[in-house]
Scaffold this active site. Structure first.
Site, PDB file in Angstrom:
ATOM      1  N   GLU A 265       0.886  -1.171   0.000  1.00  0.00           N
ATOM      2  CA  GLU A 265       0.000   0.000   0.000  1.00  0.00           C
ATOM      3  C   GLU A 265       0.916   1.210   0.000  1.00  0.00           C
ATOM      4  O   GLU A 265       1.672   1.425   0.938  1.00  0.00           O
ATOM      5  CB  GLU A 265      -0.886   0.006   1.252  1.00  0.00           C
ATOM      6  CG  GLU A 265      -1.700  -1.243   1.448  1.00  0.00           C
ATOM      7  CD  GLU A 265      -2.917  -1.320   0.566  1.00  0.00           C
ATOM      8  OE1 GLU A 265      -3.390  -0.272   0.096  1.00  0.00           O
ATOM      9  OE2 GLU A 265      -3.384  -2.433   0.322  1.00  0.00           O
ATOM     10  N   CYS A 302      -1.381   9.040   3.976  1.00  0.00           N
ATOM     11  CA  CYS A 302      -1.519   8.524   2.611  1.00  0.00           C
ATOM     12  C   CYS A 302      -2.850   8.941   1.999  1.00  0.00           C
ATOM     13  O   CYS A 302      -3.041   8.844   0.797  1.00  0.00           O
ATOM     14  CB  CYS A 302      -1.396   7.011   2.625  1.00  0.00           C
ATOM     15  SG  CYS A 302      -2.427   6.268   3.887  1.00  0.00           S
TER      16      CYS A 302
HETATM   17  P1  NAP Z   1       9.323   4.089   3.233  1.00  0.00           P
HETATM   18  O1  NAP Z   1      10.473   5.004   3.214  1.00  0.00           O
HETATM   19  O2  NAP Z   1       8.977   3.398   1.976  1.00  0.00           O
HETATM   20  O3  NAP Z   1       9.596   3.024   4.393  1.00  0.00           O
HETATM   21  C1  NAP Z   1       8.762   1.902   4.660  1.00  0.00           C
HETATM   22  C2  NAP Z   1       9.630   0.688   5.048  1.00  0.00           C
HETATM   23  O4  NAP Z   1      10.140   0.084   3.849  1.00  0.00           O
HETATM   24  C3  NAP Z   1      10.846   1.011   5.898  1.00  0.00           C
HETATM   25  O5  NAP Z   1      11.072  -0.043   6.800  1.00  0.00           O
HETATM   26  C4  NAP Z   1      11.948   1.109   4.871  1.00  0.00           C
HETATM   27  O6  NAP Z   1      13.204   0.840   5.437  1.00  0.00           O
HETATM   28  C5  NAP Z   1      11.555   0.013   3.893  1.00  0.00           C
HETATM   29  N1  NAP Z   1      12.097   0.254   2.547  1.00  0.00           N
HETATM   30  C6  NAP Z   1      11.941   1.376   1.807  1.00  0.00           C
HETATM   31  N2  NAP Z   1      12.535   1.239   0.609  1.00  0.00           N
HETATM   32  C7  NAP Z   1      13.048  -0.015   0.599  1.00  0.00           C
HETATM   33  C8  NAP Z   1      13.759  -0.764  -0.370  1.00  0.00           C
HETATM   34  N3  NAP Z   1      14.058  -0.254  -1.561  1.00  0.00           N
HETATM   35  N4  NAP Z   1      14.145  -2.015  -0.044  1.00  0.00           N
HETATM   36  C9  NAP Z   1      13.856  -2.536   1.164  1.00  0.00           C
HETATM   37  N5  NAP Z   1      13.185  -1.873   2.110  1.00  0.00           N
HETATM   38  C10 NAP Z   1      12.785  -0.635   1.837  1.00  0.00           C
HETATM   39  O7  NAP Z   1       7.991   4.848   3.682  1.00  0.00           O
HETATM   40  P2  NAP Z   1       7.794   5.880   4.907  1.00  0.00           P
HETATM   41  O8  NAP Z   1       8.583   7.102   4.728  1.00  0.00           O
HETATM   42  O9  NAP Z   1       7.973   5.152   6.152  1.00  0.00           O
HETATM   43  O10 NAP Z   1       6.252   6.263   4.789  1.00  0.00           O
HETATM   44  C11 NAP Z   1       5.780   7.354   4.059  1.00  0.00           C
HETATM   45  C12 NAP Z   1       5.067   6.883   2.811  1.00  0.00           C
HETATM   46  O11 NAP Z   1       4.163   5.849   3.129  1.00  0.00           O
HETATM   47  C13 NAP Z   1       4.233   7.946   2.135  1.00  0.00           C
HETATM   48  O12 NAP Z   1       4.425   7.903   0.746  1.00  0.00           O
HETATM   49  C14 NAP Z   1       2.811   7.555   2.470  1.00  0.00           C
HETATM   50  O13 NAP Z   1       1.847   8.010   1.563  1.00  0.00           O
HETATM   51  C15 NAP Z   1       2.925   6.079   2.493  1.00  0.00           C
HETATM   52  N6  NAP Z   1       1.885   5.463   3.282  1.00  0.00           N
HETATM   53  C16 NAP Z   1       0.964   4.684   2.646  1.00  0.00           C
HETATM   54  C17 NAP Z   1      -0.074   4.132   3.366  1.00  0.00           C
HETATM   55  C18 NAP Z   1      -1.099   3.294   2.671  1.00  0.00           C
HETATM   56  O14 NAP Z   1      -1.864   2.641   3.315  1.00  0.00           O
HETATM   57  N7  NAP Z   1      -1.158   3.282   1.382  1.00  0.00           N
HETATM   58  C19 NAP Z   1      -0.168   4.337   4.739  1.00  0.00           C
HETATM   59  C20 NAP Z   1       0.801   5.112   5.360  1.00  0.00           C
HETATM   60  C21 NAP Z   1       1.840   5.652   4.596  1.00  0.00           C
HETATM   61  P3  NAP Z   1      14.362   1.939   5.336  1.00  0.00           P
HETATM   62  O15 NAP Z   1      13.832   3.179   5.968  1.00  0.00           O
HETATM   63  O16 NAP Z   1      15.469   1.280   6.084  1.00  0.00           O
HETATM   64  O17 NAP Z   1      14.651   2.132   3.879  1.00  0.00           O
END
Ligand code: NAP
Length: 525
Positions: A265, A302
Site C-alpha cells: 500500500e 496517505c
Molecule cells: P518508506 O520510506 O517506503 O519506508 C517503509 C519501510 O520500507 C521502511 O522499513 C523502509 O526501510 C523500507 N524500505 C523502503 N525502501 C526499501 C527498499 N528499496 N528495499 C527494502 N526496504 C525498503 O515509507 P515511509 O517514509 O515510512 O512512509 C511514508 C510513505 O508511506 C508515504 O508515501 C505515504 O503516503 C505512504 N503510506 C501509505 C499508506 C497506505 O496505506 N497506502 C499508509 C501510510 C503511509 P528503510 O527506511 O530502512 O529504507
C-alpha cells in the site's frame, strides 16, 4: 522498561551485528538513547526458519485460540502505558493526543480481528455434496476453505508508528489469517518498535503460541528488508510506505525463483472534485474542511487530498481567495524525519518551478526543527494534462488546485487519473445529475469513493477498502485496512472425497463451529 536495541529472533533477543544506528527526535534534531543493532543475514535466516517451524503449529491453532492471542497483544500494548506514548512522541514528533488515539485504534483493530476469528465464517467454507448416482458420471464430494499462506514479511510506515507498524494492520491481519510474521522495524521509530515487540512476545508466552510466531529485525539499510523479501521461506509481503520502497520490494519478490505476492500500500494524491453547485452552496465549509484535511498530521497521511479539481464558474475566483486566506492562517508542524522534510521542500519547489503553476498561499512557520509549511498551489487543467508528474504524491501538507474550463475537461481529467486510494466528490443534487458519469469513471480509479467529505480518517470496519489500482497499491483486489485484509494472507484449498474426520472442523458435516457455509449453493449454518 529499558530499551536494548536488540533484534527479536522469535522469542530470543539477538545482537550479532556491528552496525548500529540511533533514532532522532525530529522536534529537536537530537539523537535519542539506545543504539539499535542492524540484523545480519544469519539472524534474518534464523527468524525465517523459526517462522516456518512455528507456522506448522500456529496454523493449526483454533480461531478461538488465535483470538485470545490477538486480544493478549492488545492488553500487553495497554500495559506499556505512558512509556510507549512518550517514546513514540520522541521518535516521531507527533503530539500525545494523536499517539494515544493511534494506540487505541491499534488495540481495537486487534480486538476486531479477534471477533472475526471467533465468528469463523471468514474462511469462506464451501461444500458441494457428492451425488454417487449422477449420470453419466458420479459427482464427487468437494469442499473448500481458505488456509494460511505461511511466514509473512511485514514492513511498516514511518507516519503510523503504531497502527501501520509492528502490531499494525498488516501484522494483525497476517496473524489472524494463521501466518507467522517477520517484521522489519522502521528505522524512524525503532524504540517504539521494540516496546511493541516485547508486548507481542509476552502475549506469545502467555497464550502458549510457538516460539517463532513473531520475529522483528532492525535495519537502516535496505539490505535487511531485501533479505526478508528474498528468503525462500517467506510466502508473502505486507508493506505500507512509499511508492519507491513498495515498488522495489514488489520487483524483488517478482524476480525470486519462486515469486510471492506483495501487498504494497503506497502513496496516493486522493483527488477531490468540487462541482459547481456544491462550490456555490458551501464554499466556506469546503475550504475549511479542505485546509483541515490537508494540514492534519502535517499532511503526512496517505489519504491527504493533494489534488483539487474545479470547473471554472463565477465562484472559482472567490474559492481561490477564501482558500488562500485559509492556508495563510494555517501553521507549519514538525515532520517525521529529515528525509521526509527535505523531500517535501524539494517537491514543492519542483512543482512551483513549472511554468503555469503558482503558489497561491503558504501557512505561518511555527517553531524550529523539521517544519513542513502548508502550501496551496494552482494551475490550469490544460497545463495539468500535459505533465503526469503533477499527479504524484508530495508527502506533506500541500495541495494543487486545478481549474478546468468546463464539464468535458473535468471528465477528461478524471479519465486520465491513475490509481489512488480515494477520490472525493463535493456535489449537490443538481451536480450529481449533471455529472452523473463522474462516479462511474472514478470507481475505476480508487478503492474508496467519498461524497461531501474528506479522505483523511480511515474507519477500521468490515466494509473499509484502503487500497486501489496501481500505483496506489501493487494489488487492487485487496485492502490493508478493515477485516477483509485477512484475505491477503490465505489461499483456497479443495478437499475431494475426504472422510469426515480428516476434514478441517469448518468443513465437517456436523458444522461443529456453527459457521455460515455455502452448501450446494445455499448459505446456511
Ligand atoms: P518508506 O520510506 O517506503 O519506508 C517503509 C519501510 O520500507 C521502511 O522499513 C523502509 O526501510 C523500507 N524500505 C523502503 N525502501 C526499501 C527498499 N528499496 N528495499 C527494502 N526496504 C525498503 O515509507 P515511509 O517514509 O515510512 O512512509 C511514508 C510513505 O508511506 C508515504 O508515501 C505515504 O503516503 C505512504 N503510506 C501509505 C499508506 C497506505 O496505506 N497506502 C499508509 C501510510 C503511509 P528503510 O527506511 O530502512 O529504507
Amino acid at each position: 522498561m529499558k530499551l536494548t536495541g536488540n533484534n527479536f529472533i522469535g522469542n530470543e533477543k539477538s545482537s550479532v551485528g556491528n552496525s548500529t544506528f540511533k533514532a532522532v527526535n525530529p522536534a529537536t534534531g537530537k539523537k535519542l538513547d539506545t543504539s539499535f543493532i542492524e540484523a545480519v543475514p544469519a539472524e534474518i535466516d534464523k527468524s525465517a526458519q523459526k517462522a516456518e517451524t512455528a507456522f506448522k503449529i500456529y496454523r493449526n491453532k483454533s480461531g478461538q485460540e488465535k483470538a485470545v492471542f490477538l486480544e493478549a497483544i492488545a492488553d500487553e500494548i495497554s500495559i506499556l502505558g505512558n512509556n510507549l506514548i512518550q517514546r513514540c512522541m520522541a521518535e516521531t514528533g507527533l503530539p500525545e493526543a494523536r499517539i494515544t488515539g493511534e494506540r487505541g485504534r491499534t488495540m481495537n483493530q486487534l480486538k476486531l480481528f479477534a471477533s472475526v476469528l471467533r465468528e469463523g465464517s471468514w474462511l469462506d467454507a464451501r461444500i458441494d455434496l457428492a451425488q454417487p448416482d449422477r449420470e453419466p458420471l458420479p459427482k464427487p464430494d468437494v469442499r473448500s476453505i481458505q488456509i494460511a499462506l505461511g511466514p509473512v514479511g511485514i514492513f511498516g510506515a514511518s507516519n503510523f508508528p503504531l497502527a501501520f507498524s509492528v502490531a499494525g494492520g498488516d501484522s494483525t491481519s497476517a496473524l489472524a489469517a494463521g501466518c507467522t510474521i517477520v517484521v522489519k522495524a522502521h528505522p524512524a521509530h525503532p524504540g517504539t518498535c521494540e516496546l511493541v515487540a516485547n508486548a507481542i512476545i509476552n502475549a506469545i508466552q502467555k497464550t502458549g503460541m510457538p516460539d517463532g510466531t513473531f520475529s522483528m529485525v532492525h535495519g537502516k539499510s535496505i539490505d535487511v528488508g531485501m533479505a526478508i523479501v528474498t528468503n525462500p521461506l517467506i510466502k508473502a509481503i505486507g508493506f505500507t510506505g512509499s511508492f519507491r520502497g513498495g515498488k522495489a520490494i514488489f520487483d524483488a519478490a517478482s524476480k525470486r525463483p519462486s515469486p510471492i505476492p506483495v501487498y504494497a500500500e503506497m502513496g496516493s494524491t486522493n483527488p477531490v472534485f468540487i462541482l459547481p453547485g456544491a462550490l456555490k452552496d458551501k464554499k466556506k465549509e469546503i475550504v475549511n474542511g479542505l485546509t483541515a484535511s490537508v494540514t492534519m498530521g502535517v499532511g503526512q497521511f496517505c489519504t491527504n487530498p493533494g489534488l483539487v479539481f474545479l470547473a471554472n464558474t463565477d465562484d472559482t475566483n472567490s474559492f481561490k481567495e477564501v482558500a488562500s486566506q485559509s492556508f495563510k492562517e494555517s501553521t507549519s508542524g514538525t515532520m517525521l524525519t529529515s528525509e521526509i522534510q527535505k523531500a517535501y521542500k524539494n517537491g514543492i519547489e519542483k512543482l512551483a518551478s513549472n511554468i503555469g503553476v503558482e503558489v497561491l498561499a503558504t501557512g505561518k512557520t511555527n517553531g524550529e526543527g523539521l517544519q513542513g509549511n502548508p502550501t496551496i498551489l494552482i494551475t490550469s487543467a490544460e497545463k495539468y494534462l500535459t505533465n503526469s508528474e503533477f499527479e504524484k504524491e508530495i508527502f506533506g501538507p500541500s495541495t494543487l488546485t486545478v481549474s478546468a474550463a468546463d464539464k468535458s475537461e473535468l471528465l477528461k481529467i478524471a479519465e486520465n487519473l491513475s490509481g489512488h486510494l480515494t477520490t472525493t466528490i463535493w456535489a449537490n443534487e443538481d451536480d450529481l445529475n449533471y455529472y452523473s458519469d463522474l462516479i462511474g469513471i472514478l470507481e475505476r480509479k480508487a478503492g474508496r469513493l467519498i461524497i461531501n467529505g474528506f479522505p483523511t480518517g480511515v474507519e477500521v470496519c468490515h466494509s473499509m477498502i484502503h487500497g486501489g489500482p496501481y500505483p496506489a497499491t501493487t494489488d487492487s483486489r485487496t485492502t490493508s485496512v478493515g477485516t477483509t485484509a485477512i484475505n491477503r494472507f490465505t489461499r483456497p484449498v479443495s478437499y475431494q472425497n475426504f472422510p469426515n474426520k480428516l476434514l478441517p472442523n469448518e468443513l465437517k458435516d456436523e458444522n461443529p463451529l456453527n459457521i455460515l457455509r455455502l452448501v450446494d449453493g445455499e448459505y446456511k449454518r
